[in-house]
Design a protein around this motif. Sequence first.
Motif, PDB file in Angstrom:
ATOM      1  N   ALA A  32       0.916  -0.999  -0.149  1.00  0.00           N
ATOM      2  CA  ALA A  32      -0.008  -0.029   0.055  1.00  0.00           C
ATOM      3  C   ALA A  32       0.894   1.335   0.121  1.00  0.00           C
ATOM      4  CB  ALA A  32      -0.965  -0.097   1.314  1.00  0.00           C
ATOM      5  N   ILE A  33       0.614   2.029  -1.025  1.00  0.00           N
ATOM      6  CA  ILE A  33       1.394   3.492  -1.365  1.00  0.00           C
ATOM      7  C   ILE A  33       0.698   4.368  -0.976  1.00  0.00           C
ATOM      8  CG2 ILE A  33       2.620   4.733  -2.786  1.00  0.00           C
ATOM      9  CD1 ILE A  33       3.496   2.186  -4.233  1.00  0.00           C
ATOM     10  N   VAL A  34       1.038   5.492  -0.124  1.00  0.00           N
ATOM     11  CA  VAL A  34       0.723   6.829  -0.102  1.00  0.00           C
ATOM     12  C   VAL A  34       1.718   7.710  -0.800  1.00  0.00           C
ATOM     13  CG1 VAL A  34       1.480   7.335   2.101  1.00  0.00           C
ATOM     14  CG2 VAL A  34      -0.325   8.513   1.264  1.00  0.00           C
ATOM     15  N   ALA A  35       1.142   8.462  -1.624  1.00  0.00           N
ATOM     16  CA  ALA A  35       1.891   9.582  -2.474  1.00  0.00           C
ATOM     17  C   ALA A  35       1.536  11.133  -2.053  1.00  0.00           C
ATOM     18  CB  ALA A  35       1.769   9.257  -4.022  1.00  0.00           C
ATOM     19  N   PHE A  36       2.429  11.953  -1.575  1.00  0.00           N
ATOM     20  CA  PHE A  36       1.957  13.195  -1.097  1.00  0.00           C
ATOM     21  C   PHE A  36       2.246  14.097  -2.077  1.00  0.00           C
ATOM     22  CE2 PHE A  36       2.540  10.815   3.069  1.00  0.00           C
ATOM     23  CZ  PHE A  36       1.527  10.941   3.671  1.00  0.00           C
ATOM     24  N   PHE A  37       1.404  14.953  -2.375  1.00  0.00           N
ATOM     25  CA  PHE A  37       1.574  16.261  -3.091  1.00  0.00           C
ATOM     26  C   PHE A  37       1.451  17.464  -2.302  1.00  0.00           C
ATOM     27  CE2 PHE A  37       1.043  13.044  -6.415  1.00  0.00           C
ATOM     28  CZ  PHE A  37       1.898  13.598  -7.503  1.00  0.00           C
ATOM     29  N   ALA A  38       2.376  18.257  -2.292  1.00  0.00           N
ATOM     30  CA  ALA A  38       2.073  19.587  -1.555  1.00  0.00           C
ATOM     31  C   ALA A  38       2.181  20.878  -2.326  1.00  0.00           C
ATOM     32  CB  ALA A  38       3.292  19.793  -0.634  1.00  0.00           C
ATOM     33  N   ASN A  39       2.560  20.496  -3.730  1.00  0.00           N
ATOM     34  CA  ASN A  39       2.392  21.542  -4.639  1.00  0.00           C
ATOM     35  C   ASN A  39       1.825  20.819  -5.738  1.00  0.00           C
ATOM     36  OD1 ASN A  39       3.713  23.855  -3.251  1.00  0.00           O
ATOM     37  ND2 ASN A  39       5.676  22.606  -3.533  1.00  0.00           N
ATOM     38  N   PRO A  40       0.426  21.015  -5.823  1.00  0.00           N
ATOM     39  CA  PRO A  40      -0.106  20.416  -7.211  1.00  0.00           C
ATOM     40  C   PRO A  40       0.235  20.935  -8.192  1.00  0.00           C
ATOM     41  CG  PRO A  40      -1.816  21.035  -5.270  1.00  0.00           C
ATOM     42  CD  PRO A  40      -0.448  21.508  -4.781  1.00  0.00           C
TER      43      PRO A  40
END
Length: 311
Positions: A32-40
């Motif tokens: 299970a991966i979570v990919a974080f985007f702070a600057n869309p």
Amino acid sequence: MGNCKEFDPTGISNYYSNKVRDVISGLKKKPAIVAFFANPDEGKIRIAESIKRACLKTGISFELSQVSKYDLEEEVLKANEDEAITGIIINYPVFGNRQDEYLKNVILPEKDVEGLCHRTRYNIFHNIRTTSNGHKPILPCTPLAIMKTLKHLGAYDKRLEKGNRLYGKAIVVINRSERVGRPLAALLANDGACVHSVDISDIQAMSRGPGLKFPKFKLISARMSFEECLNNADIIISGVPSKSYKIHQKLIKEGAICINFSSDENFDASIKLRASVFVKSLGELERVMLMRNSLRSAIQQSNFPPLTHSK
């Protein structure tokens, strides 16, 4: 043009994708991966959505999480502690400065499926092939994809011991980014090659010395010019992000393998007159290596629960 073969790595991608899918189908706990985007960024989000679809097809859960860059570290720490999450990705740049390097090391090494943290790089540069708990370290996706391609093309000599199978090969890597070029050059040098790492500022030579007498590569200033490096190279790997950058056939050795990993094509069409094999693009192989890393990370965590950072 000549006898050059233009090689498409799709077959390698399909092989590993199917292999990952088959192994995951037999696991009780799926990756299970979570990919974080702070600057869309719309372009990068589209790429991430494409990766998500590919992961879901192989049985890997993939969550896209948009967060404020000021909350990102806290969210990564929560993901580190969450046993249901086996892999963490951060979309860079976040702050666009040295804080981004810090963030790479906030992710637990056991969950760093992109292979960007300090421990991974230390293992690469010091030729550490087995961790203290007996696992193989995760490797960055693009260097791993290039190595799999070279192995498929027969660049690795199977008559030699594992870890030495590029002995006698001269390789030029044009790109020294921390994400791809530098770790790739180190991996190839530790596998026995004499590697010239080319950057806009200088050329560095990397090898394990005569007869591979050193356990890991040594770094020295290059004694050859860029043109001499190319003329001597059995393998040329280029990742220059420039539409105007081109390597012409007059610079390369007869029979060289040429691999392009830039989104821009770094090799002039004329190289097919002299090259034996030309890889225009890695295609899907990079993201397949991400899925392979995710599987390996999940399996390792099921056997050895990841250590958590001290509070």
